[in-house]
Scaffold this motif. Structure first.
Motif, PDB file in Angstrom:
ATOM      1  N   SER A 173     -38.092   4.516  42.209  1.00 21.80           N
ATOM      2  CA  SER A 173     -36.900   4.637  43.054  1.00 21.80           C
ATOM      3  C   SER A 173     -35.666   4.033  42.402  1.00 21.80           C
ATOM      4  CB  SER A 173     -37.133   3.965  44.414  1.00 21.80           C
ATOM      5  OG  SER A 173     -38.143   4.614  45.138  1.00 21.80           O
ATOM      6  N   PHE A 174     -35.869   3.134  41.439  1.00 22.47           N
ATOM      7  CA  PHE A 174     -34.742   2.452  40.819  1.00 22.47           C
ATOM      8  C   PHE A 174     -34.212   3.181  39.585  1.00 22.47           C
ATOM      9  CE2 PHE A 174     -36.412  -0.872  43.476  1.00 22.47           C
ATOM     10  CZ  PHE A 174     -35.299  -1.628  43.828  1.00 22.47           C
ATOM     11  N   LYS A 175     -34.797   4.311  39.243  1.00 22.13           N
ATOM     12  CA  LYS A 175     -34.323   5.051  38.074  1.00 22.13           C
ATOM     13  C   LYS A 175     -33.089   5.887  38.448  1.00 22.13           C
ATOM     14  CE  LYS A 175     -38.883   5.425  35.936  1.00 22.13           C
ATOM     15  NZ  LYS A 175     -38.616   4.308  35.017  1.00 22.13           N
ATOM     16  N   PRO A 176     -31.959   5.701  37.745  1.00 26.84           N
ATOM     17  CA  PRO A 176     -30.757   6.508  38.024  1.00 26.84           C
ATOM     18  C   PRO A 176     -31.042   7.989  37.741  1.00 26.84           C
ATOM     19  CG  PRO A 176     -30.235   4.614  36.640  1.00 26.84           C
ATOM     20  CD  PRO A 176     -31.734   4.732  36.672  1.00 26.84           C
ATOM     21  N   PHE A 177     -30.295   8.867  38.403  1.00 23.46           N
ATOM     22  CA  PHE A 177     -30.460  10.302  38.161  1.00 23.46           C
ATOM     23  C   PHE A 177     -29.148  11.009  38.461  1.00 23.46           C
ATOM     24  CE2 PHE A 177     -31.405   9.528  42.582  1.00 23.46           C
ATOM     25  CZ  PHE A 177     -30.883  10.617  43.274  1.00 23.46           C
ATOM     26  N   GLU A 178     -29.031  12.220  37.941  1.00 27.56           N
ATOM     27  CA  GLU A 178     -27.830  13.010  38.158  1.00 27.56           C
ATOM     28  C   GLU A 178     -27.946  13.761  39.474  1.00 27.56           C
ATOM     29  OE1 GLU A 178     -25.086  12.874  36.409  1.00 27.56           O
ATOM     30  OE2 GLU A 178     -26.025  11.413  35.060  1.00 27.56           O
ATOM     31  N   GLY A 179     -27.061  13.418  40.411  1.00 28.23           N
ATOM     32  CA  GLY A 179     -27.053  14.092  41.699  1.00 28.23           C
ATOM     33  C   GLY A 179     -26.280  15.402  41.624  1.00 28.23           C
ATOM     34  N   LYS A 180     -26.030  15.990  42.760  1.00 25.78           N
ATOM     35  CA  LYS A 180     -25.349  17.274  42.804  1.00 25.78           C
ATOM     36  C   LYS A 180     -23.919  17.167  42.276  1.00 25.78           C
ATOM     37  CE  LYS A 180     -24.367  21.119  45.955  1.00 25.78           C
ATOM     38  NZ  LYS A 180     -24.492  21.612  47.351  1.00 25.78           N
TER      39      LYS A 180
END
Length: 351
Positions: A90-97
């Motif tokens: 859950s703490f891994k950043p990711f590219e949102g919309k």
């Protein structure tokens, strides 16, 4: 054609120009760096992270709370916290919309922390360009909006003792109140994870309104003890790190040696591991080393300890001196082992 970054180009250049043995040693050093030894603190931190994430997911909290992780310098708290954060998906950043999203925002609290320096550090960590002359209160407001845009709910501040060292009591109150106010920001409460030396527990105690003491868990990372469990843990750690670097121990591991190692690490797990890693590095660059045939000797531990203790004399090296138990050192702000009296004097002058 895929673009190659400047860093990748330089690493490729180094790889193509060094000897095969140096390139091979670099892989072993990578393994050494990547090997994490699970400690009792890991399980406690992982459990608290799960609870915190559950509170965020529930979506019905009007305010966050602070998880405090304390331990003496060299106890290994940062290593355990970072490992648990990295291991939790859950703490891994990711590219949102529309933009980059991250559940947490992490930073090492700068020395002589002020509202401006901490706000600037956090904004830069969030990839926001900050003007050198910007107003600190404005920066803090931008930080809150930035966390909303990134959907950030958890703020992780390591080396948090620097907050307590704010230049003046007025600046400390302004800084601490701003941090605490994040936990009850209307419509967007923030949970805190603060890590540092034992004095950071005062951050909760100094709160006159007791706004942070509700559900505020405290994890204390204790010193090693001369007990079977801790001696066995250090022994297992020693063998695990040696094996990952394809070395063998060139002497019989005795109780006396383990106690020297733990005493040399001032009975703190992180510092003890640091000594082991220093010794391993010395072993990897020993003239007798060859692939799969390296041997770790007592001399490597003497040299590894000396490196951490800033080239101490043999008479004050715990792996050489007969009365090693009389040698007393402390960890300074840079992680070096130094004379305990000098550390106490410097801290007294700074207070």
């Amino acid at each position: 054609m895929t673009d190659i970054s400047a860093d990748d180009e330089m690493l490729a250049h180094i790889r193509n120009t060094v000897s095969p043995d140096t390139e091979y040693r670099s892989r072993l050093l990578h393994e050494l760096k990547s090997t994490h030894i699970v400690t009792p603190a890991d399980e406690k931190i992982a459990d608290e992270l799960e609870k915190m994430v559950a509170h965020v997911l529930a979506g019905n909290s009007k305010e966050g709370y602070a998880l405090t992780i304390t331990g003496k310098s060299g106890a290994g708290k940062s290593e355990s916290l970072n490992r648990c954060l990295d291991a939790h998906p859950s703490f891994k950043p990711f590219e949102g919309k529309y933009n980059r999203l991250s559940l947490s925002l992490s930073a090492d609290t700068p020395p002589s922390t002020t509202l401006k320096s901490l706000g600037t550090e956090l904004l830069r960590t969030s990839r926001y360009e900050v003007s050198a002359t910007s107003d600190p209160d404005k920066n803090w407001s931008i930080l809150i909006e930035r966390m909303k845009i990134m959907q950030t709910r958890i703020l992780v501040l390591d080396e948090f003792q620097h907050v307590l060292d704010a230049p003046t009591s007025m600046k400390y109150m302004h800084l601490s109140n701003s941090i605490k106010a994040l936990t009850y920001t209307k419509g967007w409460p923030i949970w805190l994870i603060i890590a540092g030396v034992p004095s950071i527990a005062n951050f909760i105690d100094r709160d006159p309104h007791r706004q942070l003491d509700r559900r505020a868990p405290l994890i204390v990372i204790e010193d090693l003890k001369n007990e079977d469990d801790d001696r066995n843990r250090v022994e297992d750690t020693l063998y695990a790190l040696i094996e990952c670097c394809e070395l063998s121990l060139g002497f019989t591991l005795t109780r006396d040696f383990l106690l020297r190692l733990m005493h040399g690490g001032i009975w703190r797990f992180g510092t003890t591991v640091h000594i082991i890693k220093n010794a391993i590095e010395k072993g990897l660059w020993d003239k007798s080393w060859s692939r799969g045939r390296g041997t770790l000797t007592k001399q490597h531990f003497i040299d590894g300890y000396s490196r951490l203790a800033q080239n101490c004399s043999l008479e004050t090296n715990v792996f050489h001196a007969e009365e090693w138990n009389l040698i007393q050192r402390e960890v300074d702000d840079k992680g070096h082992l130094v004379d305990a009296i000098s550390v106490k004097s410097r801290r007294k002058r700074a207070s």
